[in-house]
Design an enzyme around this catalytic site. Structure first.
Site, PDB file in Angstrom:
ATOM      1  N   GLN A   1       0.459  -1.221  -0.055  1.00  0.00           N
ATOM      2  CA  GLN A   1      -0.096   0.191  -0.071  1.00  0.00           C
ATOM      3  C   GLN A   1       0.363   1.277   0.018  1.00  0.00           C
ATOM      4  O   GLN A   1       1.915   0.982   0.773  1.00  0.00           O
ATOM      5  CB  GLN A   1      -1.090  -0.258   1.014  1.00  0.00           C
ATOM      6  CG  GLN A   1      -1.479   1.179   0.906  1.00  0.00           C
ATOM      7  CD  GLN A   1      -3.204   0.836   1.951  1.00  0.00           C
ATOM      8  OE1 GLN A   1      -2.938   0.275   2.707  1.00  0.00           O
ATOM      9  NE2 GLN A   1      -4.203   1.159   1.377  1.00  0.00           N
TER      10      GLN A   1
ATOM     11  N   GLY B   1      -0.255  -2.907   8.174  1.00  0.00           N
ATOM     12  CA  GLY B   1       0.596  -4.122   7.866  1.00  0.00           C
ATOM     13  C   GLY B   1      -0.384  -4.827   6.802  1.00  0.00           C
ATOM     14  O   GLY B   1      -0.830  -5.551   6.592  1.00  0.00           O
ATOM     15  N   HIS B   2      -0.735  -4.118   5.110  1.00  0.00           N
ATOM     16  CA  HIS B   2      -1.912  -3.972   4.512  1.00  0.00           C
ATOM     17  C   HIS B   2      -1.056  -4.253   2.802  1.00  0.00           C
ATOM     18  O   HIS B   2      -1.026  -3.927   1.954  1.00  0.00           O
ATOM     19  CB  HIS B   2      -2.374  -3.361   3.895  1.00  0.00           C
ATOM     20  CG  HIS B   2      -2.989  -2.287   5.391  1.00  0.00           C
ATOM     21  ND1 HIS B   2      -3.649  -0.986   5.243  1.00  0.00           N
ATOM     22  CD2 HIS B   2      -3.530  -2.824   6.630  1.00  0.00           C
ATOM     23  CE1 HIS B   2      -4.285  -0.517   6.796  1.00  0.00           C
ATOM     24  NE2 HIS B   2      -3.692  -2.108   7.097  1.00  0.00           N
ATOM     25  N   THR B   3      -0.620  -5.684   3.728  1.00  0.00           N
ATOM     26  CA  THR B   3       0.173  -6.751   2.642  1.00  0.00           C
ATOM     27  C   THR B   3      -1.090  -7.560   1.359  1.00  0.00           C
ATOM     28  O   THR B   3      -1.426  -8.085   2.167  1.00  0.00           O
ATOM     29  CB  THR B   3       1.233  -7.612   2.953  1.00  0.00           C
ATOM     30  OG1 THR B   3       0.431  -8.976   3.618  1.00  0.00           O
ATOM     31  CG2 THR B   3       2.195  -6.821   3.764  1.00  0.00           C
TER      32      THR B   3
END
Ligand SMILES: Cc1cc2nc3c(=O)[nH]c(=O)nc-3n(C[C@H](O)[C@H](O)[C@H](O)COP(=O)(O)OP(=O)(O)OC[C@H]3O[C@@H](n4cnc5c(N)ncnc54)[C@H](O)[C@@H]3O)c2cc1C
Ligand code: SF4
Length: 590
Positions: free
Chosen positions: A347, A517-519
């Site tokens: 992101q 933590g937006h993988t």
């Protein structure tokens, strides 16, 4: 010792939001479910007692609720010519490690994606037929649409008690909320949180600039609430110890508070904790799964046979488990063939740190998601003709969780980092500091992918997942555009000074402090088995009784946090397992 457990109808791997929701739906439909979770049981009353859970050293700094890197971590490199190294000190890749997963310590920004986010390939053809995309960019439709998911978004919001203010109901703008959102059938189940002083300033500034500010939707309960599973939730107290912390106040939407009290009472639900699934086992012809192998807390190896395998172990672990199980063709970067690991993505973020003079912003009154936002420059909400990029970002005044230690470096540029000058500046800045966050979209690229690391292994001797990732040209162009918009807003707020950063202007580094933590991606959903791992029902193309749920299914990232969409997708998949697959097992794409 090796042992085999009694057969289950369904085995669920990992009990975070995705695992809890699928287990709840399937047990309610009468199926016998065994969930296997690698972390320990956490109980809200004892593990998250309000006064004890607000321990910043343990949870905010030492991150005690996250998976310890000594157990398992990832390796990282920016491109395939580098040698990846293991991450030993997490900054933004932070994973859950207990029953409830990261859903216990998330920051609860709870968003629906826009309709365009699901169909961007079609949209580009229709709206921008003459625009050239950046080289190597992967843009593909998800195979599922916002309209397919609306009823499931609605259900999740009711289970989680999401607070917010609707912008569009049944196609009509309400004059409040987010006017750019997809049409909803219902108002949010609980009211939006009260605006902070900083949110007020941002609201006034962006209104005067002609934009459309609104309170963001959040899993911080806005009023006393009973959810459809009969569980009672309490209103948020704005304690500020939220993201990275458990909530002992029963006010933060989490699997532990919103789902597990109902689920764990069911006789057809079994939970194995502190057991790590290492492989999905296949039948002799390789066309279905027979169950999963796991290692328990004694170090013994168990086999859990099941008719259906639900993989809900978090995006990165979902992909790793598929690669370890040799389920689906791994992505070959050199040949640009194969699918598992392809389309890994992240992101793009923009930040501004502002300093006012003689304000009383009271930043200690906060939550993980107390923000006012504009979506005028998010996704495809504005015309991109001639801009040279796709996507955009939501721009928001995020009230920081101003916990004491986290504030010690929130000081204007050039301030000394020690001694009396630092003390004086800290005292002054605490009440005067504010933050703007531009949370952006990301489209995948052929050079960003996940694979098994050839060198580094976990505690069981299995290869770690290796990330090959850097921002791509589309990310950089988009982030620079948003950066300009953020700077324009800063200049109108009345702040005395500010500093800004567009993250894609530097190489992506897992050591950079960064709030996400937006993988996503690596086991994308889609309509074509040559470019996706799972079909539009999150059912594996090569093994029809394996369903893979989580942000691993996303072909691209929206300018929002990911969790509500993965929750809606899980409920969509549950609906099709119960109503279609059980009656006629086989591919749901007939
Ligand atoms: C500090 C923080 C703040 C966040 N804030 C937000 C936010 O504001 N909004 C938002 O939308 N998202 C946020 N996120 C992301 C959000 O938490 C995740 O998107 C969401 O929790 C993912 O749900 P999941 O069920 O896919 O995975 P998880 O919640 O990670 O659950 C997966 C579970 O599987 C278990 N597991 C993994 N591998 C195995 C295995 N091999 N065998 C057995 N069990 C296994 C894990 O222990 C874990 O409990 C945040 C994350 C963090 C860490
Ligand atoms: S801010 Fe609200 S939801 Fe978050 S931990 Fe505190 S009381 Fe719970």
């Amino acid at each position: 010792m090796n042992y085999k457990r009694p057969k289950a109808d369904v085995v669920v791997v990992g009990l975070g939001w995705a695992g809890s929701l699928i287990a709840e739906e399937l047990t309610r439909a009468g199926l016998n479910v065994v969930a296997i979770e690698q972390g320990p049981w956490h109980d809200t009353h004892t593990n998250y007692t309000p006064t004890l859970s607000a321990d910043e050293l343990r949870y905010g700094r030492r991150r005690e609720m996250l998976r310890p890197p000594s157990k398992e971590t990832v390796t990282y490199r920016n491109n395939s010519s580098q040698t990846a190294r293991p991450i030993r000190d997490w900054s933004y890749w932070v994973q859950g490690y207990n029953v409830g997963g990261a859903g216990t310590h998330w920051a609860v920004n709870s968003w629906r994606f826009t309709p365009a986010d699901f169909t961007m390939a079609t949209r580009v053809k229709e709206r921008y037929p003459n625009e050239k995309l950046a080289d190597g960019l992967i843009v593909q439709d998800w195979g599922v649409t916002y309209d397919d998911l609306e009823v499931h978004y609605d259900r999740f919001e009711k289970i989680a008690g999401i607070s917010g203010e609707a912008g569009v109901i049944n196609g009509k703008k309400t004059g409040k909320g987010n006017p750019f959102e997809g049409s909803r059938t219902n108002e949010y189940p609980t009211p939006p949180l009260v605006r902070s002083r900083w949110n007020d300033i941002f609201h006034k500034t962006t209104t005067e600039m002609g934009y459309h500010p609104f309170p963001i939707p959040a899993g911080t309960i806005g009023a006393p609430y009973k959810n459809p599973l009969g569980i009672e939730l309490a209103p948020c107290t704005y304690c500020g110890f939220c993201g990275f912390y458990g909530c002992g106040n029963f006010s933060k939407s989490s699997p532990n508070i919103c789902v597990l009290p109902a689920l764990m009472d069911r006789r057809n639900m079994t939970l194995l904790t502190e057991c790590t699934v290492t492989k999905i086992e296949k039948s002799k012809d390789g066309k279905t799964a027979t169950g999963v192998t796991f290692i328990d807390s004694n170090g013994d190896t168990g086999f859990q046979p099941a008719d259906i395998v639900c993989v809900t172990a978090f995006q990165l672990d979902n992909v790793r488990l598929l690669l370890l199980s040799e389920l689906g063709k791994p992505y070959d970067h050199a040949r640009q063939e194969g699918v598992v690991g392809r389309g890994y993505n992240f992101q793009t973020m923009n930040y501004a740190w502002l300093y006012f003079e003689d304000e009383a912003l009271n930043p200690f009154i906060s939550t993980g998601a107390l923000a006012t936002r504009i979506d005028n420059f998010n996704g495809d909400n504005f015309d991109h003709t001639g801009l040279g990029f796709l996507g955009g970002a939501g721009i928001q005044s995020l009230s920081d969780q101003a916990t004491p230690l986290s504030m010690t470096d929130r000081l204007p540029e050039g301030t000394k980092k020690w001694g009396s000058e630092w003390k004086h500046a800290f005292k002054h800045s605490y009440q005067n500091y504010a933050k703007i966050q531009g949370q952006g979209t990301s489209y995948s690229h052929v050079d960003a992918y996940l694979s098994l690391d050839p060198t580094y292994k976990d505690e069981y001797g299995l290869p770690l997942i290796r990330q090959t990732f850097d921002y791509n040209e589309n990310d950089r162009r988009m982030a620079r555009y948003i950066h300009e918009r953020v700077k324009e807003i800063c200049a109108k707020t009345g702040a005395k000074s500010w500093k800004t950063k567009a993250y894609p202007d530097s190489h992506n580094s897992p050591y950079t402090p960064y709030d996400s933590g937006h993988t996503i991606g690596g086991a994308a959903m889609g309509l074509d088995p040559n470019t996706s791992v799972v079909n539009r029902y999150q059912q594996h193309w090569d093994a029809h009784n394996v369903f893979v749920m989580g942000a691993s299914s996303y072909p691209n990232n929206a300018g929002y946090n990911p969790t509500e969409t993965l929750a809606a997708l899980t409920l969509w998949t549950a609906h099709h397992i119960i109503n279609d697959y059980i009656k006629n097992p086989g591919s749901l794409v007939r």
